[in-house]
Motif scaffolding. Structure first.
Motif, PDB file in Angstrom:
ATOM      1  N   ARG A   1      26.935  45.896  31.272  1.00  0.00           N
ATOM      2  CA  ARG A   1      28.208  46.619  31.157  1.00  0.00           C
ATOM      3  C   ARG A   1      29.355  45.642  30.937  1.00  0.00           C
ATOM      4  O   ARG A   1      29.198  44.430  31.121  1.00  0.00           O
ATOM      5  CB  ARG A   1      28.456  47.493  32.383  1.00  0.00           C
ATOM      6  N   TRP A   2      30.492  46.213  30.549  1.00  0.00           N
ATOM      7  CA  TRP A   2      31.688  45.413  30.303  1.00  0.00           C
ATOM      8  C   TRP A   2      32.511  45.324  31.579  1.00  0.00           C
ATOM      9  O   TRP A   2      32.699  46.328  32.277  1.00  0.00           O
ATOM     10  CB  TRP A   2      32.526  46.045  29.188  1.00  0.00           C
ATOM     11  N   PHE A   3      33.010  44.127  31.877  1.00  0.00           N
ATOM     12  CA  PHE A   3      33.837  43.908  33.068  1.00  0.00           C
ATOM     13  C   PHE A   3      35.194  43.358  32.639  1.00  0.00           C
ATOM     14  O   PHE A   3      35.278  42.471  31.781  1.00  0.00           O
ATOM     15  CB  PHE A   3      33.172  42.905  34.012  1.00  0.00           C
ATOM     16  N   SER A   4      36.243  43.888  33.292  1.00  0.00           N
ATOM     17  CA  SER A   4      37.591  43.399  33.018  1.00  0.00           C
ATOM     18  C   SER A   4      37.810  42.039  33.694  1.00  0.00           C
ATOM     19  O   SER A   4      37.036  41.629  34.577  1.00  0.00           O
ATOM     20  CB  SER A   4      38.626  44.387  33.553  1.00  0.00           C
ATOM     21  N   ARG A   5      38.890  41.384  33.291  1.00  0.00           N
ATOM     22  CA  ARG A   5      39.218  40.094  33.921  1.00  0.00           C
ATOM     23  C   ARG A   5      39.449  40.263  35.424  1.00  0.00           C
ATOM     24  O   ARG A   5      39.001  39.420  36.215  1.00  0.00           O
ATOM     25  CB  ARG A   5      40.467  39.508  33.244  1.00  0.00           C
ATOM     26  N   ASP A   6      40.126  41.340  35.832  1.00  0.00           N
ATOM     27  CA  ASP A   6      40.356  41.563  37.260  1.00  0.00           C
ATOM     28  C   ASP A   6      39.040  41.743  38.010  1.00  0.00           C
ATOM     29  O   ASP A   6      38.890  41.284  39.150  1.00  0.00           O
ATOM     30  CB  ASP A   6      41.252  42.786  37.471  1.00  0.00           C
ATOM     31  N   GLU A   7      38.094  42.437  37.380  1.00  0.00           N
ATOM     32  CA  GLU A   7      36.787  42.624  38.043  1.00  0.00           C
ATOM     33  C   GLU A   7      36.040  41.298  38.175  1.00  0.00           C
ATOM     34  O   GLU A   7      35.423  41.016  39.215  1.00  0.00           O
ATOM     35  CB  GLU A   7      35.943  43.628  37.247  1.00  0.00           C
ATOM     36  N   VAL A   8      36.097  40.471  37.131  1.00  0.00           N
ATOM     37  CA  VAL A   8      35.423  39.173  37.212  1.00  0.00           C
ATOM     38  C   VAL A   8      36.103  38.294  38.267  1.00  0.00           C
ATOM     39  O   VAL A   8      35.437  37.629  39.082  1.00  0.00           O
ATOM     40  CB  VAL A   8      35.403  38.467  35.836  1.00  0.00           C
ATOM     41  N   LEU A   9      37.439  38.324  38.295  1.00  0.00           N
ATOM     42  CA  LEU A   9      38.162  37.547  39.319  1.00  0.00           C
ATOM     43  C   LEU A   9      37.770  37.994  40.721  1.00  0.00           C
ATOM     44  O   LEU A   9      37.543  37.163  41.608  1.00  0.00           O
ATOM     45  CB  LEU A   9      39.674  37.720  39.126  1.00  0.00           C
ATOM     46  N   ALA A  10      37.682  39.308  40.944  1.00  0.00           N
ATOM     47  CA  ALA A  10      37.328  39.828  42.274  1.00  0.00           C
ATOM     48  C   ALA A  10      35.911  39.402  42.653  1.00  0.00           C
ATOM     49  O   ALA A  10      35.638  39.039  43.810  1.00  0.00           O
ATOM     50  CB  ALA A  10      37.460  41.349  42.288  1.00  0.00           C
ATOM     51  N   ALA A  11      35.012  39.438  41.666  1.00  0.00           N
ATOM     52  CA  ALA A  11      33.623  39.039  41.955  1.00  0.00           C
ATOM     53  C   ALA A  11      33.560  37.558  42.316  1.00  0.00           C
ATOM     54  O   ALA A  11      32.890  37.157  43.273  1.00  0.00           O
ATOM     55  CB  ALA A  11      32.738  39.334  40.748  1.00  0.00           C
ATOM     56  N   LEU A  12      34.264  36.718  41.541  1.00  0.00           N
ATOM     57  CA  LEU A  12      34.233  35.274  41.809  1.00  0.00           C
ATOM     58  C   LEU A  12      34.895  34.947  43.147  1.00  0.00           C
ATOM     59  O   LEU A  12      34.510  33.983  43.820  1.00  0.00           O
ATOM     60  CB  LEU A  12      34.925  34.507  40.675  1.00  0.00           C
ATOM     61  N   ALA A  13      35.895  35.747  43.528  1.00  0.00           N
ATOM     62  CA  ALA A  13      36.580  35.514  44.805  1.00  0.00           C
ATOM     63  C   ALA A  13      35.771  36.029  45.988  1.00  0.00           C
ATOM     64  O   ALA A  13      36.121  35.769  47.139  1.00  0.00           O
ATOM     65  CB  ALA A  13      37.953  36.180  44.775  1.00  0.00           C
ATOM     66  N   GLY A  14      34.695  36.772  45.699  1.00  0.00           N
ATOM     67  CA  GLY A  14      33.884  37.315  46.786  1.00  0.00           C
ATOM     68  C   GLY A  14      34.550  38.467  47.510  1.00  0.00           C
ATOM     69  O   GLY A  14      34.292  38.688  48.696  1.00  0.00           O
ATOM     70  N   ASP A  15      35.424  39.194  46.805  1.00  0.00           N
ATOM     71  CA  ASP A  15      36.082  40.344  47.421  1.00  0.00           C
ATOM     72  C   ASP A  15      35.040  41.336  47.945  1.00  0.00           C
ATOM     73  O   ASP A  15      33.931  41.410  47.432  1.00  0.00           O
ATOM     74  CB  ASP A  15      36.964  41.063  46.385  1.00  0.00           C
ATOM     75  N   SER A  16      35.434  42.092  48.955  1.00  0.00           N
ATOM     76  CA  SER A  16      34.536  43.102  49.503  1.00  0.00           C
ATOM     77  C   SER A  16      35.234  44.461  49.481  1.00  0.00           C
ATOM     78  O   SER A  16      36.296  44.588  50.095  1.00  0.00           O
ATOM     79  CB  SER A  16      34.137  42.733  50.937  1.00  0.00           C
ATOM     80  N   PRO A  17      34.697  45.465  48.794  1.00  0.00           N
ATOM     81  CA  PRO A  17      33.482  45.359  47.973  1.00  0.00           C
ATOM     82  C   PRO A  17      33.796  44.680  46.649  1.00  0.00           C
ATOM     83  O   PRO A  17      34.868  44.882  46.095  1.00  0.00           O
ATOM     84  CB  PRO A  17      33.085  46.826  47.760  1.00  0.00           C
ATOM     85  N   ALA A  18      32.863  43.865  46.167  1.00  0.00           N
ATOM     86  CA  ALA A  18      33.030  43.186  44.876  1.00  0.00           C
ATOM     87  C   ALA A  18      32.447  44.059  43.766  1.00  0.00           C
ATOM     88  O   ALA A  18      31.499  44.790  44.003  1.00  0.00           O
ATOM     89  CB  ALA A  18      32.316  41.835  44.898  1.00  0.00           C
ATOM     90  N   PRO A  19      33.018  43.973  42.558  1.00  0.00           N
ATOM     91  CA  PRO A  19      32.460  44.746  41.437  1.00  0.00           C
ATOM     92  C   PRO A  19      31.018  44.352  41.125  1.00  0.00           C
ATOM     93  O   PRO A  19      30.242  45.161  40.655  1.00  0.00           O
ATOM     94  CB  PRO A  19      33.386  44.388  40.272  1.00  0.00           C
ATOM     95  N   PHE A  20      30.675  43.078  41.359  1.00  0.00           N
ATOM     96  CA  PHE A  20      29.293  42.609  41.180  1.00  0.00           C
ATOM     97  C   PHE A  20      29.156  41.288  41.914  1.00  0.00           C
ATOM     98  O   PHE A  20      30.157  40.662  42.283  1.00  0.00           O
ATOM     99  CB  PHE A  20      28.934  42.461  39.694  1.00  0.00           C
ATOM    100  N   GLN A  21      27.910  40.889  42.138  1.00  0.00           N
ATOM    101  CA  GLN A  21      27.645  39.581  42.733  1.00  0.00           C
ATOM    102  C   GLN A  21      27.540  38.559  41.602  1.00  0.00           C
ATOM    103  O   GLN A  21      26.697  38.701  40.723  1.00  0.00           O
ATOM    104  CB  GLN A  21      26.341  39.599  43.530  1.00  0.00           C
ATOM    105  N   PRO A  22      28.383  37.512  41.607  1.00  0.00           N
ATOM    106  CA  PRO A  22      28.338  36.547  40.500  1.00  0.00           C
ATOM    107  C   PRO A  22      27.125  35.627  40.626  1.00  0.00           C
ATOM    108  O   PRO A  22      26.527  35.511  41.701  1.00  0.00           O
ATOM    109  CB  PRO A  22      29.639  35.765  40.683  1.00  0.00           C
ATOM    110  N   PRO A  23      26.753  34.963  39.534  1.00  0.00           N
ATOM    111  CA  PRO A  23      25.654  33.991  39.609  1.00  0.00           C
ATOM    112  C   PRO A  23      26.029  32.834  40.536  1.00  0.00           C
ATOM    113  O   PRO A  23      27.212  32.555  40.748  1.00  0.00           O
ATOM    114  CB  PRO A  23      25.486  33.533  38.156  1.00  0.00           C
ATOM    115  N   PRO A  24      25.023  32.149  41.098  1.00  0.00           N
ATOM    116  CA  PRO A  24      25.291  31.067  42.059  1.00  0.00           C
ATOM    117  C   PRO A  24      25.862  29.826  41.383  1.00  0.00           C
ATOM    118  O   PRO A  24      25.810  29.684  40.161  1.00  0.00           O
ATOM    119  CB  PRO A  24      23.914  30.782  42.659  1.00  0.00           C
ATOM    120  N   LYS A  25      26.352  28.912  42.195  1.00  0.00           N
ATOM    121  CA  LYS A  25      27.078  27.732  41.691  1.00  0.00           C
ATOM    122  C   LYS A  25      26.218  26.865  40.784  1.00  0.00           C
ATOM    123  O   LYS A  25      26.733  26.138  39.937  1.00  0.00           O
ATOM    124  CB  LYS A  25      27.586  26.886  42.857  1.00  0.00           C
TER     125      LYS A  25
END
Ligand SMILES: [Zn+2]
Length: 286
Positions: free
Chosen positions: A246-270
């Motif tokens: 699916r397509w993710f907005s910049r805000d959604e990617v930022l929230a995922a990378l920041a580890g927000d809860s709930p996050a839009p998705f779990q980002p790949p590991p470091k």
């Protein structure tokens, strides 16, 4: 600037000029600062700080990993299975110091290649390590075989400020990451990116740009990070390859990378280059 991809640093001096000289390699084994890599359970062993473990050289370890300054670094071929799947080593990846990443990757890939390529691919005869372990040579037909690295494209497709990310079936719960696939013989990086995005997500892309690369030692891929501009957003997902995309907005990617809860998705590991690509994208570096 976000860090380079994990495993992608300089590592040891590979000392190519010494590899073809058995006398020079023998002298390096006798060097006062020569050390030999310690293995544990099919992978280079780590200490509590995530650093590689070394011991005095014993016997004639066949792999010359390189030089740390003037200090030679060798490895033997460990007994037993060397798991090729990253998930088998995930406990180590969580601990591994980033500075040690390139040497860890080289030792793991090289040892795995020797373990899996012990016979000549021309005539089938068992081969012998050569050139400090950076090739194998056939005593029957004379063919010399070199360790391989398999090119894989991994790409962020973008359309109208949104990124396409997907889920492979084996991913942990909630994980989305960049789509990826092997480059095939006779194919450029750019066409491999376009083909994989068409096959897996059904999208057409215009411009494709190379970004950065990463050695991926499971067992021996070269991950080639790229950015592709999609022509439109309509997806046709190959459900054999992906659970979802699916397509993710910049805000959604930022929230995922920041580890927000709930996050839009779990980002790949470091330690995944996909994480580096996402970090660079949100920083506007592509
Ligand atoms: Zn042969």
């Amino acid at each position: 600037m976000p860090p380079d991809p994990f495993f992608a640093g300089a590592g040891l001096d590979r000392a190519d000029h010494l590899r073809a000289d058995p006398g020079a390699i023998a002298a390096l084994r006798r060097h006062g600062e020569a050390r030999q890599l310690v293995w544990n359970d099919g992978a280079p062993a780590l200490d509590g700080q995530g650093r590689l473990c070394w011991r005095a050289v014993s016997g004639e370890p066949p792999l010359l990993l390189g030089l740390d300054g003037q200090a030679p670094r060798f490895s033997h071929l460990p007994d037993g299975n060397i798991p090729a799947n990253a998930y088998a080593h995930i406990h180590l990846l969580a601990l591994l110091d980033e500075i040690e990443g390139p040497t860890f990757a080289a030792a793991l890939s090289l040892a795995n290649w020797h373990r899996r390529h012990g016979h000549c691919s021309v005539c089938g005869t068992p081969t012998d390590p050569n050139r400090g372990g950076w090739s194998r040579i056939c005593p029957n037909c004379g063919a010399e075989h070199y360790p391989r690295a398999d090119p894989v494209v991994i790409m962020l497709a973008e359309h109208d400020g949104r990124l396409l990310l997907g889920r492979q079936p084996q991913y942990p719960e909630g994980r989305y990451s960049a789509l990826a696939g092997f480059v095939e013989p006779g194919e450029s990086i750019e066409f491999a990116v376009a083909r994989e995005l068409k096959e897996e997500a059904g999208i057409e892309v215009g411009e494709v740009r190379y970004l950065c690369s990463q050695p991926w030692p499971f067992p021996s891929s070269l991950m080639i990070g790229a950015h592709a501009t999609a022509v439109d957003e309509r997806l046709t997902i190959d459900r054999q390859e992906l659970d979802d995309a699916r397509w993710f907005s910049r805000d959604e990617v930022l929230a995922a990378l920041a580890g927000d809860s709930p996050a839009p998705f779990q980002p790949p590991p470091k330690w995944a280059i996909a994480r580096t690509l996402l970090d660079r994208w949100v920083d506007g570096l592509m």
